[in-house]
Design an enzyme around this catalytic site. Structure first.
Site, PDB file in Angstrom:
ATOM      1  N   GLU A   1       0.951  -0.779   0.420  1.00 35.57           N
ATOM      2  CA  GLU A   1      -0.565   0.239   0.342  1.00 35.57           C
ATOM      3  C   GLU A   1       1.079   1.441  -0.338  1.00 35.57           C
ATOM      4  O   GLU A   1       1.992   1.249   0.863  1.00 35.57           O
ATOM      5  CB  GLU A   1      -0.698  -0.062   1.405  1.00 35.57           C
ATOM      6  CG  GLU A   1      -1.979  -1.291   1.485  1.00 35.57           C
ATOM      7  CD  GLU A   1      -2.835  -0.590   2.327  1.00 35.57           C
ATOM      8  OE1 GLU A   1      -2.510  -0.324   3.766  1.00 35.57           O
ATOM      9  OE2 GLU A   1      -3.854  -1.448   2.015  1.00 35.57           O
TER      10      GLU A   1
ATOM     11  N   ARG B   1      -1.464 -10.823   3.460  1.00 34.91           N
ATOM     12  CA  ARG B   1      -2.319 -11.759   2.965  1.00 34.91           C
ATOM     13  C   ARG B   1      -3.371 -11.079   1.541  1.00 34.91           C
ATOM     14  O   ARG B   1      -2.964 -10.271   0.841  1.00 34.91           O
ATOM     15  CB  ARG B   1      -3.806 -11.575   4.409  1.00 34.91           C
ATOM     16  CG  ARG B   1      -3.802 -10.095   4.293  1.00 34.91           C
ATOM     17  CD  ARG B   1      -4.848  -9.598   5.719  1.00 34.91           C
ATOM     18  NE  ARG B   1      -5.445  -8.958   5.754  1.00 34.91           N
ATOM     19  CZ  ARG B   1      -5.809  -7.960   5.138  1.00 34.91           C
ATOM     20  NH1 ARG B   1      -6.309  -8.071   4.173  1.00 34.91           N
ATOM     21  NH2 ARG B   1      -6.329  -6.383   5.799  1.00 34.91           N
TER      22      ARG B   1
END
Length: 653
Positions: A266, A284
Site C-alpha cells: 500500500e 494476506r
C-alpha cells in the site's frame, strides 16, 4: 497436494474460498462460533467444527482451537482469509508445526511486515520511498497535521488525525488504548498527514521459485474511519512513470522478505500525483481482491493454493489486463448516524444480474456478488458489519461505475439499515466520476451524500398495499371509508401521515392531488402522478414495509407513553460492549457539550458517546465490559433548563 482445506475465518471470505475449492475438487472445512452456528459459510462447507463461544477472542482468534479443528476434521491445509489470524506469525508457525500446509507467506515474512515501524525500516533499506516519522513528544505546530497509527494490525483501528497540538496527548492516549485492545500491542507512531492523499496499492503474487508478479494497481481512497468503502482497478489518473515506480517498489518489498503467495503493498500518493510513499504491506488476501481478478481474468485464491502446494506460477507472466472493475462494500450501518452498525434479521438480499464468479452479464459487463449472508440470516453484534461486496467489470471506467450504481439501486435489501444509498450516490458524484479521489472524500461530501430523498408516493403505495392485503381476494375498486396510516421513513425519520379514501371516481388522498391509482395488490402498487406511471414493489416484514429502495416503519395510532425518555438521555446507538468510560466520570459531574463520556465497541468499530450539551451528569449506567442492547440508557445529562426541581434539590443537598 492439498485435498482438504480448513478456512480459519467466517462469512463472505470463507464462502469465497470455498467456491474456488469446489472448482478445484478440494473438500472444505469451516469453523464456527456459537453465534455463527447457522451462518452461510457453515452451510456451504463439507464439514464444520464448532469453536465454543461467541466473541472473536474466544473463537476465531484462538489459534490453538483452529489448529485442533483442522486436525480433527482431517484437513491437510489452512487458509486464514483476511482479518482474525491472517497476519499472525505465531499462528502460521503453529499450523506448519502441526504438519499442515499454510496457505500464505512464511511466518518470517509475516513477522517482518507485521509491525509497520519495522516494515518501514526494511523498505528504507530497499530504497522504497517513505514519509519521515515524527516524534510525538517533540512535535510542534509546524509538524501538523499528524497521523497517529497503530504499529500492529489494520482496519483503521488505533488511527487518529491530529490537527491541533493541544489535542495530541489525548488522541495519543486514545490511539494507544484502542490499539492495545484490538491487537494486544499498544505501539503507536506518528507521521505527517498528507492532505488529499490517495490510497493506492499494488497486488503481488509470488511463488517459492523466485517469480514475483505485480498485478496492477487499485485505488482505495474512498474510506470511512480509515476503512475502505469503494475500490477500483486500475487506479485512475496515474502516470505511466508513477505506475512503474509503484510496481518496482512492490516487487522490491516482496523480494526483501522472500515473499510467497498473495500480498498487497500500500502507498500514499500525493494530490499532485507525482509522488508515492510506502504505507504498509498486507501479508494476506485483501477484501478488494475481486477487482484485480476481474481485470486480469485470474482466480487469486487458486493461485494461492498453487503457491502453497509449491508449484511455480504459470510461465510467461500474468495475462494482460482488460477493462475496469469497481467494488462496493455493502455494510449494515447508518452513514448519517456516525456510521453506526446495525443488527437484526436480513429478510432479503437480492442483487440483480449476479451469480457465481464472474457473475451475470448485462450489455457487455459482468456483475459479481460475494457475500456471507442470504435472506433470513441474522446480523449480530460480534463481527464486521459488511454484508456483501458487489463488483462490476466493464470495458471502461464509466461503464463500470454506471453498472454498479444501477445494480445497487435495484437491489432488494430488506432488513437493517445499510449504506446502499450512500454507495449509489458516491458512484454518481461528480468528483468520483471525474476520478478526483482522495481519502478525505467523505469528510467533505458526507452531509450532501446522506441528505434524505423523501418519496411520499412510496408511503402512499405502502398504505394501499396494506389495504389490499386486508381485503379478501385483493384490491376491489369499490368505495371505502376514510383511512389513516402513519409511516416513518428509515433511517432519516421523516414521518408521513397518509389519509385517503376510495370513491366511485377513484382514489382521493390528502396531499396527493391528481394522483391516480391504476392497480394495487399486497406486493405491487401502480400510481400515476403528473402523467407519469410508477410501479412500486412492496414487501412487508413485521411493522416494516420495503417499497422499492425505501424502508418505512408503520407507526401505531396511539404511541406508548412508556417509550418516552428523560431529556438528555444518552442511548446506545447500537448493541455492543462498553469498553471505556471517561476517567473519574461519576454522577453529579459537570460536563461540557461534545465531551467524550463513553466508548462503545460494536462490529469491530469503536464509537464515542459525547455529551449532547453542557450540564450535569445526573445518571451513569455504563461500565467497562457491560454489554448493552440498542436503545439502552447509558447516561443522562441534564441542562439547567431540563432539570426538574426535585432533581436539582437532590444534587444541591
Amino acid at each position: 497436494m492439498i485435498t482438504s482445506l480448513l478456512v480459519a475465518n467466517r462469512g463472505e471470505i470463507a464462502c469465497r474460498i470455498f467456491r474456488t475449492c469446489r472448482a478445484l475438487g478440494i473438500s472444505t472445512v469451516a469453523v464456527f462460533s456459537d453465534a455463527d452456528a447457522d451462518a452461510l459459510h457453515v452451510r456451504e462447507a463439507d464439514t464444520a467444527v464448532r469453536l465454543p463461544g461467541a466473541a472473536p477472542g474466544d473463537t476465531y482468534l484462538r489459534g490453538d482451537l483452529v489448529v485442533a479443528a483442522a486436525l480433527a476434521a482431517g484437513a491437510d491445509a489452512v487458509h486464514p482469509g483476511y482479518g482474525f489470524l491472517s497476519e499472525n506469525a505465531a499462528f502460521a508457525r503453529a499450523v506448519t508445526a502441526a504438519g499442515l500446509i499454510w496457505v500464505g507467506p512464511s511466518a518470517g515474512a509475516i513477522e517482518a511486515m507485521a509491525s509497520k515501524t519495522h516494515a518501514k525500516k526494511l523498505m528504507a533499506g530497499a530504497g522504497v520511498p517513505l514519509l519521515a516519522p515524527v516524534d510525538p513528544d517533540r512535535a510542534t505546530a509546524d509538524d501538523l497535521p499528524l497521523l497517529l497509527k497503530a504499529a500492529a494490525g489494520g482496519g483503521g483501528r488505533g488511527m487518529r488525525v491530529v490537527r491541533e497540538l493541544g489535542l495530541l496527548e489525548g488522541e495519543m492516549t486514545a490511539a494507544v488504548a484502542e490499539a492495545r485492545s484490538a491487537f494486544g500491542d499498544g505501539e503507536v507512531f506518528a507521521e505527517p498527514y498528507v492532505e488529499r492523499g490517495r490510497h493506492v496499492e499494488v497486488q503481488i503474487m509470488a511463488d517459492a521459485h523466485g517469480t514475483v508478479w505485480t498485478l496492477g494497481t487499485r485505488d482505495c481512497s474512498l474510506q470511512r474511519r480509515h476503512q475502505k468503502v469503494i475500490e477500483e482497478s486500475p487506479a485512475p489518473g496515474l502516470s505511466d512513470a508513477l505506475r512503474t515506480t509503484l510496481h518496482e517498489a512492490a516487487t522490491a518489498a516482496a523480494r526483501v522478505v522472500e515473499y510467497r503467495g498473495a500480498g498487497t503493498v500500500e502507498f500514499l500518493v500525493t494530490e499532485s500525483g507525482d509522488r508515492a510513499y510506502f504505507l504498509e504491506m498486507n501479508t494476506r488476501l485483501q477484501v478488494e481482491h475481486p477487482v484485480t481478478e476481474a481485470v486480469f481474468g485470474l482466480d487469486l485464491v487458486a493461485l494461492q493454493l498453487r503457491a502453497a502446494d509449491g508449484e511455480p506460477l504459470p510461465p510467461g507472466g500474468p495475462p494482460p489486463p482488460h477493462g475496469h472493475a469497481v467494488e462496493a462494500r455493502l455494510y449494515a450501518e447508518d452513514p448519517a448516524a456516525g456510521w453506526a452498525p446495525q443488527t437484526g434479521t436480513l429478510h432479503r438480499l437480492d442483487v440483480p444480474g449476479t451469480g457465481g464468479a464472474p457473475g451475470g452479464t448485462r450489455a457487455g459487463t459482468t456483475v459479481r456478488l460475494d457475500t456471507g449472508y442470504t435472506g433470513g440470516d441474522t446480523i449480530g453484534i460480534h463481527y464486521d458489519p459488511m454484508l456483501a461486496k458487489v463488483i462490476a467489470h466493464a470495458p471502461t471506467r464509466t461503464e463500470a461505475l454506471r453498472t454498479l450504481a444501477y445494480t445497487l439501486e435495484r437491489a432488494r435489501i430488506h432488513g437493517p439499515v445499510t449504506n446502499r444509498d450512500l454507495l449509489v450516490r458516491s458512484l454518481r458524484h461528480p468528483d468520483f466520476s471525474a476520478a478526483r479521489l482522495d481519502t478525505g472524500f467523505y469528510d467533505r461530501h458526507l452531509p450532501g451524500l446522506t441528505v434524505p430523498a423523501p418519496d411520499p408516493l412510496a408511503a402512499l403505495a405502502a398504505a394501499l398495499a396494506d389495504a389490499a392485503r386486508a381485503r379478501i381476494g385483493g384490491w376491489r375498486n369499490v368505495p371505502s371509508q376514510p383511512q389513516t396510516k402513519t409511516y416513518r421513513s428509515e433511517p432519516d425519520g421523516e414521518v408521513y401521515e397518509i389519509r385517503y379514501r376510495l370513491t366511485r371516481d377513484g382514489l382521493r388522498a390528502d396531499g396527493f392531488p391528481g394522483v391516480r391509482l391504476h392497480a394495487a395488490t399486497p406486493h405491487r402498487v401502480s400510481l400515476e402522478a403528473g402523467g407519469v406511471l410508477r410501479h412500486f414493489d412492496v414487501e412487508v416484514h413485521g411493522d416494516r414495509a420495503h417499497v422499492g429502495p425505501h424502508t418505512l416503519t408503520r407507526l401505531p395510532r396511539f404511541p406508548d407513553p412508556a417509550a418516552r425518555t428523560v431529556p438528555g438521555s444518552l442511548l446506545a446507538p447500537m448493541p455492543g460492549t462498553v469498553v471505556r468510560v471517561a476517567d473519574g466520570l461519576a454522577a453529579g459531574d459537570a460536563v461540557t457539550a461534545g465531551q467524550p463520556l463513553i466508548w462503545l465497541e460494536a462490529m469491530k468499530m469503536e464509537h464515542r458517546i459525547t455529551a449532547p450539551a453542557s450540564g450535569t451528569l445526573t445518571a451513569l449506567h455504563a461500565a467497562p465490559g457491560r454489554q448493552v442492547e440498542v436503545g439502552a440508557l447509558l447516561a443522562v445529562v441534564q441542562t439547567a433548563q431540563d432539570a426538574q426541581p426535585d432533581a436539582q434539590e437532590a444534587l444541591e443537598s
